[in-house]
Design a protein around this motif. Structure first.
Motif, short mmCIF file in Angstrom:
data_model
loop_
_atom_site.label_atom_id
_atom_site.label_comp_id
_atom_site.label_asym_id
_atom_site.label_seq_id
_atom_site.Cartn_x
_atom_site.Cartn_y
_atom_site.Cartn_z
N ASP B 469 0.82 -1.23 0.00
CA ASP B 469 0.00 0.00 0.00
C ASP B 469 0.85 1.27 0.00
O ASP B 469 0.34 2.37 0.15
CB ASP B 469 -1.00 0.00 1.16
N GLY B 470 2.17 1.11 -0.10
CA GLY B 470 3.02 2.28 -0.27
C GLY B 470 3.48 2.92 1.01
O GLY B 470 4.05 4.01 0.99
N THR B 471 3.25 2.27 2.15
CA THR B 471 3.90 2.75 3.37
C THR B 471 5.28 2.10 3.45
O THR B 471 5.61 1.18 2.71
CB THR B 471 3.07 2.43 4.63
N VAL B 472 6.08 2.61 4.38
CA VAL B 472 7.48 2.20 4.42
C VAL B 472 7.81 1.63 5.79
O VAL B 472 7.47 2.23 6.82
CB VAL B 472 8.39 3.41 4.11
N THR B 473 8.47 0.48 5.80
CA THR B 473 9.00 -0.06 7.05
C THR B 473 10.51 -0.05 6.97
O THR B 473 11.10 -0.45 5.96
CB THR B 473 8.49 -1.50 7.31
N ASP B 501 4.67 10.19 8.97
CA ASP B 501 3.87 9.10 9.54
C ASP B 501 3.67 7.94 8.56
O ASP B 501 3.01 6.96 8.89
CB ASP B 501 2.53 9.61 10.07
N GLN B 502 4.27 8.05 7.38
CA GLN B 502 4.20 6.94 6.43
C GLN B 502 5.38 5.97 6.59
O GLN B 502 5.51 5.01 5.85
CB GLN B 502 4.19 7.47 4.99
N VAL B 503 6.26 6.27 7.54
CA VAL B 503 7.43 5.41 7.77
C VAL B 503 7.36 4.87 9.19
O VAL B 503 7.18 5.64 10.14
CB VAL B 503 8.75 6.19 7.61
N ARG B 504 7.51 3.58 9.34
CA ARG B 504 7.65 3.03 10.69
C ARG B 504 9.01 2.35 10.80
O ARG B 504 9.34 1.47 10.01
CB ARG B 504 6.54 2.02 11.00
N THR B 505 9.76 2.76 11.79
CA THR B 505 11.09 2.21 12.01
C THR B 505 11.03 1.21 13.16
O THR B 505 10.46 1.50 14.21
CB THR B 505 12.09 3.33 12.35
#
Lengths: 159, 752
Positions: B469-473, B501-505
């Protein structure tokens, strides 16, 4: 060694447990009830990381016996937010970056909430002395005090 | 596609315009940490879990004649007892670490582990410890660094001194280092005044609020899992594997949330013991330390004894400088005397400079790293002498420092020539700040001091994955000790042109990435940030290729800007931009999932300087010192999340205040630690302190795409000296012995 049957209310929910006579409330919360928000930083009442309230009174749960909680109402960090709505103190701690590692944060929040319930308009000095029993090694307390003062102001405005 | 360090449209020489970097978003782990949900070292459990406890030596120095654990093993509920006999010889390079985790022939300090038990409850484990009989032959001990260097001092280890150690000192002196250049004697001869002073600093503890904790599971097949609060789970894996004689790949280590470290969690204590107990009992074993154990048996920093000699002309120019730095590192070699010697004069551009460092063993717990290890004590001594000389000539102490300040092109006292550095900027900012001109009250004094830290890069791996869905991990391998997940998410978002908020580390376990150096050396925002940016650039390259495929044009004719692939050059405007989300949605049909990764031994960390300014008030009746105003000026290169940069400045300053005024390891005649608790080992509390003001300078680090420098450690280097200079002014007498506790200050005032 026979265990003691305790009936208490934790964060508003009636809770029963068995504990050893020498077992601390902190150990009961963490090891028997899986409420690990209160932390053991020292076990001697010096760091405040285990802060909870018993019938509205701020205590170090490491210095309180589990058996003493019988018939009492216990409030812990796990009960501080109202569902998905954070308490103003929790929100202000996030906004002010008032935590780094976060290990002292639950205890400081519980202690700060207790302060504002007793004194909704603390001076900076009053806030510093009230929180003197809660050790933080990361922040130097600057942003913590700012967050507490800001939350106090917001809560006064809202009330 | 262009992959340089500039934003699209940015002209050469212009500062880069950031969209995310430099803002103050909420940290991604914040809600877990304000609601009590975050899981720290002691917050994990496992089915069938046992509780492990350690038996510790009550003697400062003793030969262990025998250990009889039979009564403990017979106690109901006890499932395993281990002593040194349960560990093999281990690799040579972990021999000291193993011996520190579990004593061999001798107990070398009060609190040294000698045995451990695993039982079905903590109460049974504690009871079992009392049933273990250890036959000790007590030996003479030594805890003071100067005493330990004397030829007739009790010796901890025979034959440990290396070839650098001259004749005539004790075998407790393990190693001697020397740095510098020029001819100091010739330099002193040219000076208008030469001042020599001796200083002492007490050992202090990192004082993290979370005691060490871990949960180990090891089967008889050698497959093992470990949950642990640490600054470096890859280090824990490698060290434990070497100690236990198992393959690194068979031990998976997961880092818990970490409740502070400051260098003290860069080694192992409980972890190999918990694994050994688990292997023997064939059940999970959880171990946590008490605060007393933390203070008695984990890494304080060195206590030191330092002589400094500086020659200065009456215009403030330093003609020569030398220092002799004696650091005891506890029971094993490895005190940070070398780093003290390298950092001592690093802020200055000196023609003639020499430092000599001595690594000395004593009957104390092995020193662990503590925030800029070795540097604060050296800075305390050097900056005190610079201050005394400046004031003796009637010169402004900031002007004297500016006159001698290291700058771009300076050959540093420890060897390398500095690139662009920020020391002068911090001094100038201090001079221009209202704090410098503010009036002082009665019994108050103002002190300034400079500090330096190297900063570090090291092995680093980052894996950036784009979901359908185009979010980033983003997976990285360094425990987040003060908000680094926020910084990584910000740098990834900046580079990809998408919202924060589209990146979760996440902090990946040791099975998920290659080797990662410990969270130390102020390296994470620099090195992991650099790897994050490069990983994002690698992902952008793939994203551009996918868009080029869809458009049927050359990938080189596609550029990435504002979160979209855009046709460029001759094709500009021919196709509508494709967003990261759109490309992610068709990834499966255009070649498969999109990811970027980057692995590096990061270099170019970029050294860091700070100047601190502090006002103190001394009570002449009691000797008590109150800090009334404090301002930190430090170069951050580029502050990714300024609120957390300020937090590092403030936290370092306050740890320095504790070190300067309160904190010390106090030993009795018997060599036992007298104050192993937070009541008597007193770290600063909220009511001790004023607000800590901060000024962030940004002199870009040429070694990082965004100019980032590490900021975590430098902030503890100047405070000891700045406070000593301030108290010396307020008390009217030069303070040379830390901590400046009320009895010492009072005695100094009374003795003039």
């Amino acid at each position: 060694m026979s265990q003691i049957h305790v009936t208490t209310k934790i964060n508003g929910d009636t809770t029963e447990y068995l504990c050893d006579p020498e077992e601390t409330l902190l150990d009961v919360l963490r090891d028997r009830l899986a409420l690990t928000g209160a932390k053991e930083g020292c076990g001697t009442g010096d760091c405040g990381a285990c802060s909870v309230t018993v019938d509205g009174r701020l205590v170090c749960s490491c210095l309180t016996l589990g058996a003493e909680a019988d018939g009492c109402e216990i409030d812990t960090i796990e009960g501080m937010a109202d569902g998905e709505k954070l308490h103003p103190l929790q929100q202000k701690f996030l906004e002010h970056a008032a935590l780094q590692c976060g290990i002292c944060t639950p205890g400081i929040l519980v202690a700060a909430k207790s302060l504002l319930e007793k004194n909704p308009s603390p001076t900076e000095e009053e806030a510093r002395y009230w929180l003197a029993g809660n050790l933080c090694r990361c922040t130097g307390y600057d942003k913590i005090i700012r967050a507490v003062m800001d939350a106090a102001e917001e809560m006064r405005r809202a009330s | 596609m262009p992959l340089d360090d500039q934003t699209p449209g940015q002209k050469p020489g212009e500062a880069r315009q950031f969209k995310v970097v430099g803002t103050r978003p909420l940290r991604p782990d914040g809600i877990d940490k304000v609601t009590g949900r975050a899981r720290f070292g002691a917050d994990m459990s496992a089915p069938g879990m046992l509780i492990g406890r350690v038996l510790r030596s009550p003697h400062a120095h003793a030969r262990i004649r025998s250990i009889d654990a039979s009564k403990a093993e017979a106690l109901e509920g006890v499932k395993a007892v281990v002593t040194r006999a349960d560990f093999g010889a281990g690799d040579d390079d972990v021999a000291d670490i193993l011996d520190n985790c579990m004593a061999g022939e001798k107990a070398l300090y009060d609190g040294h582990a000698v045995a451990a038990v695993a039982a079905t409850s903590a109460a049974i484990a504690r009871k079992a410890l009392k049933l273990i009989d250890v036959d000790y032959e007590t030996l003479p001990h030594v805890v003071d660094v100067d005493a330990a260097m004397k030829p007739d001092a009790p010796v901890l280890h025979e034959g440990l001194s290396d070839e650098t150690v001259p004749d005539g000192v004790s075998q407790n002196v393990v190693h001697r280092v020397e740095f510098g250049h020029g001819d100091v004697e010739a330099g002193f001869a040219k000076a208008d005044k030469v001042l020599e002073r001796s200083f002492k600093t007490a050992a202090t503890h990192q004082g993290y609020i979370e005691p060490h904790a871990c949960l180990a599971t090891m089967g008889t097949d050698g497959i093992a899992d470990l949950w642990v609060c640490t600054q470096g789970h890859y280090m824990v894996r490698n060290t434990c594997a070497a100690i236990l004689g198992i393959d690194q790949g068979k031990l998976r280590v997961t880092a818990s949330e970490i409740g502070g470290g400051f260098g003290g969690k860069t080694t192992v204590f409980l972890e190999p013991v918990a694994l050994a107990l688990s292997r023997k009992a064939n059940r999970p074993v959880k171990m946590t330390m008490t605060r007393e154990e933390v203070l008695r048996a984990t890494g304080p920093t060195s206590s030191t004894s330092i002589d400094v000699k500086i020659g200065m002309n009456k215009d403030g120019k330093i003609t020569a400088a030398s220092a002799d730095l004696r650091y005891q590192g506890g029971a094993y070699q490895g005190s940070p005397a070398d780093m003290g010697s390298m950092t001592a004069f690093a802020p200055y551009d000196l023609e003639n400079v020499k430092t000599v460092g001595w690594d000395v063993v004593t009957n104390r717990p092995k020193a662990a790293a503590y925030r800029a290890p070795g540097a604060p004590m050296a800075a305390f001594a050097v900056e005190s002498v610079v201050d005394e000389l400046a004031k003796g000539f009637g010169l402004d102490p900031l002007d004297v420092r500016l006159k001698n300040a290291a700058r771009e092109g300076t050959k540093s006292s420890y060897g390398p020539t500095f690139p662009a550095i920020g020391l002068e900027a911090t001094l100038q900012a201090a001079k221009d700040h209202p704090h410098w001109k503010a009036p002082l009250g009665p019994n108050q004094g103002r002190g300034v001091a400079c500090g330096f830290w190297f900063n570090f890069g090291g092995d680093t791996c980052v894996s950036l994955n784009i979901t359908p869905d185009g979010t980033v991990t983003l997976s990285e391998g360094n425990p987040d000790i003060g908000g680094s997940r926020a910084s990584m998410s910000m740098m990834a978002a900046e580079e990809l042109g998408i919202p924060y908020d589209q990146v979760r580390t996440v902090i990946a376990d040791t099975g998920a990435l290659g080797q990662n150096e410990v969270t130390d050396g102020s390296r994470v925002t620099f090195a992991v940030g650099l790897a994050t940016i490069k990983a994002a650039r690698n992902a952008k390259k793939v994203l551009c290729e996918r868009a080029a495929m869809v458009w049927g044009i050359d990938p080189e004719a596609v550029e990435w800007a504002d979160g979209c692939a855009r046709p460029a050059g001759d094709n500009a405007g021919k196709f509508p931009p494709m967003s990261l989300k759109e490309i992610a949605a068709i990834a499966s049909n255009t070649g498969g999932p999109v990811a970027g990764h980057f692995e590096v031994n990061a270099e170019g960390a970029g050294v860091s300087f700070a100047t601190h300014m502090v006002d103190t008030e001394v009570d002449p009746e009691t000797g008590a010192v109150k800090v009334v105003r404090y301002t930190v000026f430090q170069d951050a290169g580029k502050a990714v999340h300024p609120a957390y940069v300020e937090g590092q400045f403030q936290g370092g300053a306050v740890q320095g205040i504790g070190w300067a005024l309160n904190e010390e390891y106090i030993y009795g005649e018997d060599g036992r630690l007298q104050n192993p608790g937070f009541l008597d080992y007193r770290i600063p509390v909220a009511s001790d302190l004023p607000m800590i003001d901060t000024v962030i300078l940004e002199i870009p680090n040429p070694g990082h795409p965004y100019g980032v420098r590490g900021v975590g450690e430098t902030s503890i280097v100047p405070p000891l000296a700045a406070i000593a200079n301030s108290v010396s002014e307020a008390a009217g007498v030069r303070m040379t012995d830390l901590p400046m506790s009320p009895p010492k200050v009072l005695a100094a005032i009374q003795n003039g």
